[in-house]
Design a protein around this motif. Sequence first.
Motif, PDB file in Angstrom:
ATOM      1  N   TYR A  10      -3.666   1.905   8.708  1.00 37.26           N
ATOM      2  CA  TYR A  10      -2.432   2.759   8.367  1.00 37.26           C
ATOM      3  C   TYR A  10      -1.516   2.700   9.625  1.00 37.26           C
ATOM      4  O   TYR A  10      -0.434   2.184   9.781  1.00 37.26           O
TER       5      TYR A  10
ATOM      6  N   PHE B  20      -3.131   0.715   3.359  1.00 35.71           N
ATOM      7  CA  PHE B  20      -1.900   0.984   3.749  1.00 35.71           C
ATOM      8  C   PHE B  20      -1.404   1.670   2.566  1.00 35.71           C
ATOM      9  O   PHE B  20      -0.738   2.848   2.533  1.00 35.71           O
TER      10      PHE B  20
ATOM     11  N   VAL C 115      -3.027   5.048   1.792  1.00 33.70           N
ATOM     12  CA  VAL C 115      -2.622   6.380   2.661  1.00 33.70           C
ATOM     13  C   VAL C 115      -1.236   6.778   2.510  1.00 33.70           C
ATOM     14  O   VAL C 115      -0.922   7.710   2.390  1.00 33.70           O
ATOM     15  N   HIS C 116      -0.308   5.688   2.134  1.00 36.35           N
ATOM     16  CA  HIS C 116       1.054   6.032   1.700  1.00 36.35           C
ATOM     17  C   HIS C 116       1.259   6.994   0.567  1.00 36.35           C
ATOM     18  O   HIS C 116       1.820   8.048   0.566  1.00 36.35           O
TER      19      HIS C 116
END
Length: 128
Positions: free
Chosen positions: A5, A28, A31-32
Amino acid sequence: MIEIYKKVVLHNYASFNGRIRRKEYLAFILVHIILVIILNKIDNVAKLTFGEVEMGALELTYNLFVLIPLIGATVRRMHDVGKSGLYVLIPFYNVILLCTGGEEGTNRYGEDPIDEMDYLRELGKDLN
């Protein structure tokens, strides 16, 4: 996952060239989503309303900060499967990206982000 990330957000902040592996893109995105959910829970007190959408100040700030890296990562993922970055405009195509493997070898957008040695190193980590 956090390292991936940070790599996408901090090191490739506004990069729209090249390719990104499916693993990096998925990490990514996960986690976003987790960060958006956490910020949504924290921001329950003060909500800003934009038409039908309610969003807290922290969540709004985070979303504005990460908008360019999110678009950049998605465009690079499109490049990995051999598509133009304009496919970002097709709403559900991003979900397909999570299931589609990238093109092997070099394509017109750059070199394969996963080389054979990288694959063997990851395989070795799984065996330990």
